[in-house]
Design a protein around this motif. Structure first.
Motif, PDB file in Angstrom:
ATOM      1  N   ASP A   5       0.837  -1.214   0.000  1.00 12.46           N
ATOM      2  CA  ASP A   5       0.000   0.000   0.000  1.00 12.46           C
ATOM      3  C   ASP A   5       0.862   1.250   0.000  1.00 12.46           C
ATOM      4  OD1 ASP A   5      -2.172  -1.647   0.142  1.00 12.46           O
ATOM      5  OD2 ASP A   5      -2.376  -1.517   2.317  1.00 12.46           O
ATOM      6  N   LYS A   8       2.243   1.850  -3.357  1.00 13.42           N
ATOM      7  CA  LYS A   8       1.183   2.302  -4.260  1.00 13.42           C
ATOM      8  C   LYS A   8       0.941   3.804  -4.084  1.00 13.42           C
ATOM      9  CE  LYS A   8      -3.411   0.932  -5.787  1.00 13.42           C
ATOM     10  NZ  LYS A   8      -4.466   1.762  -5.223  1.00 13.42           N
ATOM     11  N   SER A   9       0.880   4.259  -2.827  1.00 10.81           N
ATOM     12  CA  SER A   9       0.612   5.679  -2.603  1.00 10.81           C
ATOM     13  C   SER A   9       1.775   6.544  -3.107  1.00 10.81           C
ATOM     14  CB  SER A   9       0.317   5.965  -1.136  1.00 10.81           C
ATOM     15  OG  SER A   9       1.457   5.721  -0.360  1.00 10.81           O
ATOM     16  N   GLU A  12       1.245   6.850  -6.749  1.00  9.77           N
ATOM     17  CA  GLU A  12       0.089   7.704  -7.068  1.00  9.77           C
ATOM     18  C   GLU A  12       0.467   9.180  -7.034  1.00  9.77           C
ATOM     19  OE1 GLU A  12      -2.988   6.481  -4.393  1.00  9.77           O
ATOM     20  OE2 GLU A  12      -3.399   4.671  -5.557  1.00  9.77           O
ATOM     21  N   ASP A  13       1.385   9.535  -6.146  1.00  9.70           N
ATOM     22  CA  ASP A  13       1.814  10.932  -6.047  1.00  9.70           C
ATOM     23  C   ASP A  13       2.852  11.293  -7.105  1.00  9.70           C
ATOM     24  OD1 ASP A  13       0.197  11.246  -3.894  1.00  9.70           O
ATOM     25  OD2 ASP A  13       1.776  10.951  -2.408  1.00  9.70           O
ATOM     26  N   THR A  71       7.063  14.980  -7.823  1.00 10.71           N
ATOM     27  CA  THR A  71       5.697  14.904  -7.301  1.00 10.71           C
ATOM     28  C   THR A  71       5.038  16.275  -7.396  1.00 10.71           C
ATOM     29  OG1 THR A  71       6.592  15.273  -5.097  1.00 10.71           O
ATOM     30  CG2 THR A  71       6.127  12.994  -5.695  1.00 10.71           C
ATOM     31  N   GLY A 171       2.131   3.249 -14.066  1.00  8.79           N
ATOM     32  CA  GLY A 171       1.631   3.158 -12.703  1.00  8.79           C
ATOM     33  C   GLY A 171       1.692   4.457 -11.934  1.00  8.79           C
ATOM     34  N   SER A 172       2.401   5.441 -12.485  1.00 11.36           N
ATOM     35  CA  SER A 172       2.457   6.737 -11.790  1.00 11.36           C
ATOM     36  C   SER A 172       1.282   7.597 -12.271  1.00 11.36           C
ATOM     37  CB  SER A 172       3.770   7.453 -12.075  1.00 11.36           C
ATOM     38  OG  SER A 172       3.825   7.845 -13.433  1.00 11.36           O
ATOM     39  N   LYS A 173       1.063   8.695 -11.565  1.00 15.09           N
ATOM     40  CA  LYS A 173      -0.046   9.582 -11.879  1.00 15.09           C
ATOM     41  C   LYS A 173       0.136  10.197 -13.274  1.00 15.09           C
ATOM     42  CE  LYS A 173      -0.741  13.549  -9.432  1.00 15.09           C
ATOM     43  NZ  LYS A 173      -1.000  14.254  -8.184  1.00 15.09           N
TER      44      LYS A 173
END
Length: 175
Positions: A5, A8-9, A12-13, A71, A171-173
């Motif tokens: 997790d 993953k976060s 995501e950023d 980020t 997989g990144s934003k």
């Protein structure tokens, strides 16, 4: 929250990676008798990366890639040149800051099928930036790159040539 997790976060950023190719230094300041042993530190937010030391050379060729995780696209990065000293604190040989937002904006344009070498944006040197000359963002070999010559501040002389490249990560934003 497990390890997975957490990873993953982070992804995501993450917008992607900024690869900074540190090409070379030109006419850097002399900090040892008649030369210097320069290396470069790049800082952005909490990230800090550095090049190898080039011994006895005020026109060093690094040709080294430093990669920052991005980020926040509005954060500039700071590049500082130091003279490596064995027995004392390394001397500062000037610094420069670069705003990456024009580069990020060019990346967002979704450009395809342009001839290689097409210039997308030109950024002029001015009081508020550290550019020594016009910086071009171009589409070269299927990638958007920015060539930059930075004039070092807080020092009597010296410039550093770098090139920015973007690495998109699955997989990144993304941008």
């Amino acid at each position: 929250m497990g390890e997975r997790d957490n990873c993953k976060s982070l992804m995501e950023d993450l917008l992607g990676l900024l690869r900074i190719r540190i090409k070379r230094g030109v006419n850097l300041a002399i900090r040892d008798v008649n030369t210097s042993d320069p290396y470069i530190v790049v800082k952005m937010g909490k990230q800090k990366l550095k090049t190898r030391v080039v011994k006895k050379d005020i026109n060093p060729e690094w040709n080294e890639d430093l990669t920052l995780s991005i980020t926040d696209p509005v954060l500039p990065f700071k590049l500082t040149v130091y003279d490596y000293d064995t027995f004392s604190k390394d001397d500062n040989m000037g610094d420069a800051e670069l705003d990456v937002s024009p580069f990020i904006e060019a990346l967002k344009m979704n450009i395809n099928d342009l001839p290689s070498g097409t210039i997308i944006t030109r950024i002029q040197p001015c009081r508020t930036n550290c550019l020594a000359e016009e910086s071009c963002i171009s589409y070269t070999d299927g990638q958007i790159v920015q060539d930059v010559v930075l004039r070092l501040r807080h020092v009597e002389c010296g410039e550093v040539e770098i090139q920015l490249q973007w690495i998109a990560l699955p997989g990144s934003k993304g941008l």
